[in-house]
Design a protein around this motif. Sequence first.
Motif, mmCIF file in Angstrom:
data_model
loop_
_atom_site.group_PDB
_atom_site.id
_atom_site.type_symbol
_atom_site.label_atom_id
_atom_site.label_comp_id
_atom_site.label_asym_id
_atom_site.label_seq_id
_atom_site.Cartn_x
_atom_site.Cartn_y
_atom_site.Cartn_z
ATOM 1 N N UNK B 85 5.984 -4.726 5.701
ATOM 2 C CA UNK B 85 5.302 -3.732 4.892
ATOM 3 C C UNK B 85 3.796 -3.864 5.063
ATOM 4 N N UNK B 89 1.547 -1.124 0.765
ATOM 5 C CA UNK B 89 2.899 -0.827 0.274
ATOM 6 C C UNK B 89 3.355 -1.934 -0.675
ATOM 7 N N UNK B 90 3.126 -3.166 -0.250
ATOM 8 C CA UNK B 90 3.467 -4.291 -1.129
ATOM 9 C C UNK B 90 2.706 -4.205 -2.433
ATOM 10 N N UNK B 92 1.395 -1.653 -3.997
ATOM 11 C CA UNK B 92 1.826 -0.599 -4.924
ATOM 12 C C UNK B 92 3.049 -1.056 -5.704
ATOM 13 N N UNK B 93 3.921 -1.801 -5.056
ATOM 14 C CA UNK B 93 5.095 -2.308 -5.763
ATOM 15 C C UNK B 93 4.681 -3.404 -6.741
ATOM 16 N N UNK B 94 3.875 -4.316 -6.247
ATOM 17 C CA UNK B 94 3.487 -5.465 -7.065
ATOM 18 C C UNK B 94 2.716 -5.028 -8.315
ATOM 19 N N UNK B 96 2.718 -1.984 -9.749
ATOM 20 C CA UNK B 96 3.282 -0.792 -10.390
ATOM 21 C C UNK B 96 2.362 0.415 -10.184
ATOM 22 N N UNK B 98 3.007 3.091 -8.754
ATOM 23 C CA UNK B 98 3.704 4.375 -8.633
ATOM 24 C C UNK B 98 4.735 4.518 -9.747
ATOM 25 N N UNK B 104 2.705 9.074 -3.998
ATOM 26 C CA UNK B 104 2.511 7.742 -3.444
ATOM 27 C C UNK B 104 2.216 7.709 -1.937
ATOM 28 N N UNK B 108 -1.232 6.109 -0.598
ATOM 29 C CA UNK B 108 -1.262 4.933 0.276
ATOM 30 C C UNK B 108 -2.009 5.259 1.571
ATOM 31 N N UNK B 145 -5.678 -0.781 -9.229
ATOM 32 C CA UNK B 145 -5.306 -2.204 -9.148
ATOM 33 C C UNK B 145 -4.601 -2.507 -7.828
ATOM 34 N N UNK B 148 -7.059 -2.744 -5.038
ATOM 35 C CA UNK B 148 -7.809 -4.010 -5.148
ATOM 36 C C UNK B 148 -6.953 -5.179 -4.657
#
Lengths: 149, 166, 790
Positions: B85, B89-90, B92-94, B96, B98, B104, B108, B145, B148
């Motif tokens: 990834x 991408x990581x 956005x998951x980590x 939250x 999305x 999304x 991204x 976030x 960042x």
Amino acid sequence: MQLTGKHIINAAPAVVWAMLMDTDTLARIVPGISRLEKTGDHTFNSILEIKLGPVNSSFTGNLQLENVIVQKGFTLRGQQNSKIGNASAALKIGLSLVNAVQTEVAFNGDIRLSGLLATMGQRIMSGVANTLSKQFFANLEKEVEKANV
Amino acid sequence: MSIKISVTVNGVKHHDRVEPRLLLVHYLRDVLRLTGTHVGCDTSSCGACTIHVNGKAAKSCTLLAVQADKTKIITIEGLAEDDMMHPLQEAFKECHGLQCGFCTPGMIMTAADLLQHNSKPTEEEIRAALKGNYCRCTGYHNIVKSVQYAAAKMKAAKKPKKEVVL
Amino acid sequence: MSTNDWIGKSVRRVEDKRFITGMGRYTDDIILPQQTYASFVRSPYAHAKIIGVDIRAAKSMQGVVAIYTGADVASVNGVPCGWQVNFKNGDIMKEPKHPLLVADKVRHVGDAVAIVIAESQAEAVDAAQAVNVEYEELPCVVNAAEAVKPGAPLVHADVPANTCYDWSLGNPISEVDEAIHNAAHVSTLEFVNQRLIPNAIEPRSYNSSYEAATDKYTLYTSTQNPHLIRLLMCAFVLGIPEHKVRVVGPDVGGAFGSKIFHYTEEALLTWCTKKIKRPVKWTSTRTEAFQLDAHGRDHITKADMGFDKDGKIMALRVKTFANLGAYLSSFATCVPTYLHGTLLQGLYTTPKINVDITAVFTNTTVVDAYRGAGRPEATYLLERLVDLAAHEMNMDPAELRFKNFIPPFDGINQPGYQTQVALQYDSGNYEGVLKKGLEMLGYENFRNEQKEAAGNGKLLGVGFSTYIEACGIAPSAVVGSLGARAGLYEVGQVRVQPTGKVSVYTGSHAHGQGHETTFAQVVADKLGISMDDVEIVHGDSEAVAFGMGTYGSRSIAVGGSAIVKSIEKIIEKGKKIAAHKLEANADDIEFASGKFTVKGTDKSVGFGDVALTAYVPHHYPAGLEPGLDFSSFYDPANFTYPFGCHIAVVEIDKETGNVILKRFIAVDDVGNVINPMIVDGQIHGGVVQGVGQALFEGAEYDANGQLTNGSYMDYCMPRADDVPMIETAGQVTPCPHNPLGVKGAGEAGTIGSTPAVVNAVIDALWSGGHKVKDIRMPVTSERVWRAMQN
Ligand code: FES
Ligand code: FES
């Protein structure tokens, strides 16, 4: 939307009037007209190509001259339809003598938009109307100059 | 009338005949069936359709497919490299970043462009870079976030290399 | 603590992987074999008679498959309204037909006159443009207060004064009038809660297909409630048997209420697919979305709040005109009434309340529930009035609130709080959230900063909003007695597979809320298993028994509770199987951490073993059915009542009137929290939508009924650089009446935030000596600048 404006043209009212009453000249003066066809004494069918910011379309419809008072003025009424909405307008056009070689042409009226034209066009409409009326007077002036030559 | 184009999308070369009026976004979605690129508006305002054209973020609804002839395109489907990834991408998951996921891919891709030329953006710079992308779900808080977080991750990943060079 | 304690943890979302890799599957991503595409011919006028529709030229155009007009569907029913509200005198509300295509006259811009179906989207659009419709324009009405006046144009010939219903609730008006008359101070506001356009980023999309061999239909739809759509479409519109129709709501790109409703296009496409025997797809353009997706709010209100000399609220009187648009959308009628009037107690002990609503048809897009639905309007009204009263009485707005709060009650040891407007609050600690908010703000410090700022060309202001909402919609018996034409329970089926893996089928629907994670946390926690062993299935009427869908912050409170009920049944049966295996009495079996244990011993059997035994019942309790699969319909005992305190800090530029939102603090009590990360995300998004209403958004109609800001170029929504980070905090007052103790969090942000921001602007203006009572939303620089000139 309210439209008003006026402009002084270097020609006598009789000259200006004659131009406004002549179908061919009128077709050259009104911005965007690609076809103007006389259907009666004071009625026309028309096709206009007009670009309004993001929207750009061809309008078909009719124009009528009402309350015609020779060399003084008339009301231009029209309904124009297009795929992106319709426009209807009633514009009072008045001619007044400034001096023997100058005429003030004033207009005042209102235009109603519908459909996509209203949604997307309204915001820039007054700017567009401004440009179109400037073009109208510039064209009229050109015609006058041509006639004077 | 149709026009021949050849486009490299996510590393794969495609030759197609397209109608001149076909938008690039519809070429990607309907012809190539890469549906990760979304359509959210008809005024080029929402950014849901953002992709990379020759390495730069672009709204694919503002381009015709024929304009993409001979370009290299990356879409969200092509951002991960060999199952790895992309840090964004990581992130956005980590973080939250999305909710419904519709904005999304565009977010991204836009953020990826930002991080390419600004590896340590401030909050203000991130917000400015994302202002062409609408999100109606997240209030942008966690998107900022995420960017960042990804920036920090990418920097950390680069560091050891630099040390070796030094 | 076992590793399988999942509740309360910020577990990262399981659904994310498909979205971040571009593998989400939204309705518009689906192309079926033999696919055709639809485009609509829509009215450019707000109100006009249809003189003629000429489809001849269009019909012969390339790629055209079929064209239908209003005449073709004249005998098909219109889309129904799901909630009946009666007039004060008992008459049934006016419910004019909302046809799939109009034949006689168009009633708002965008009303559909014809549908064109073609081989490609582009050909459909081309042909739709070639359909010629002749109209005779009629005078129109757009404003709800104008529409009831004598002589106003009638949207529907058979609805006098354009009035759908009038309605009131609370104490007798004479008592309220008297209390206001006797009040030491009365604060009055006349204001507009402006019309908003939901604008989920995914436009609505439908793809309907029909298989002649089996007589079965499949409708893919961007909806919040597939089963409800199936019920409304089959039973009320098309008259086709439900078991022949599968409705799937795949990934849905945001909804916020706008995708609850049964739209005409869903039914029309389904009607068309049978005619042409090919799948038909339609995806709304953004322009159509602006004109057609049900709008929100649009109230014109006059409200008076009376106080005694110490600042105690004595009475509240509210008169509102609610604009419903041109037709009745599915739940339009309950929004200004049961979701608005019933919330006017707020957090306060107000002893006398009367609310009076007139719901009105106009030549505008339909209005229905939009994130918060009625509750934001109620909160705005109350919180603006309380802040205004504080200014007028020269009291501190926080103090004034503390003085009037309902004291804390947990709903167990202390009873619920009975309001003057029908509801009984479940549990609350209202002082708590305001105290916490003030701490986070640093209130005392702030007032000093405010004084300093005035010297620097800036005005600083703080605005408070302490809100309550009714969520977890809803007890069926209660809503039934109030006119709902459906029950509002939820369905949860838990199917334990032979190997102990668990599939969960919920009637709830996720379109950003993260059910696949939150619900899996609940199930894994309760069963003491890994989250990887749980799969949440939703959104397909063929997979899930039934469901009422997702809206009104109901998913976890009602949908989650249904799942818990099924888990209880699983455990109950599991105990019997375990008892048999362990040769013990079922009453002596305990279940914890994924193990069935004989009380007081170390004899136990794992959950997986029990599951396998249930499906391979060789040694099995006599009389017990094999299998481990339970379904529950959970009907809540009451609404849930989340509440909270929102505080906004704004800075106004004295020269330009520009407003900058400097800080936003949200302290929300949503009961127990399953996944704090997701709840926070819901609050962030909700707050920013509410901020959008306060500062940026608002539908603008001109006098001819044209929506003049119907595009993203003209309708302003918050962008990333318009808002700050949102400072969130929680408080937990569990819900006493559902098994998870949860209250719901989806709408809180939107409900609380709007008045906080506007109050902050007013506070800033007062600090600069501009003693304005109200400022119209959206609070643009121009409006602020004008307010400062007086
Ligand atoms: S689709 Fe909205 S910007 Fe391209
Ligand atoms: S996550 Fe839904 S629009 Fe951004």
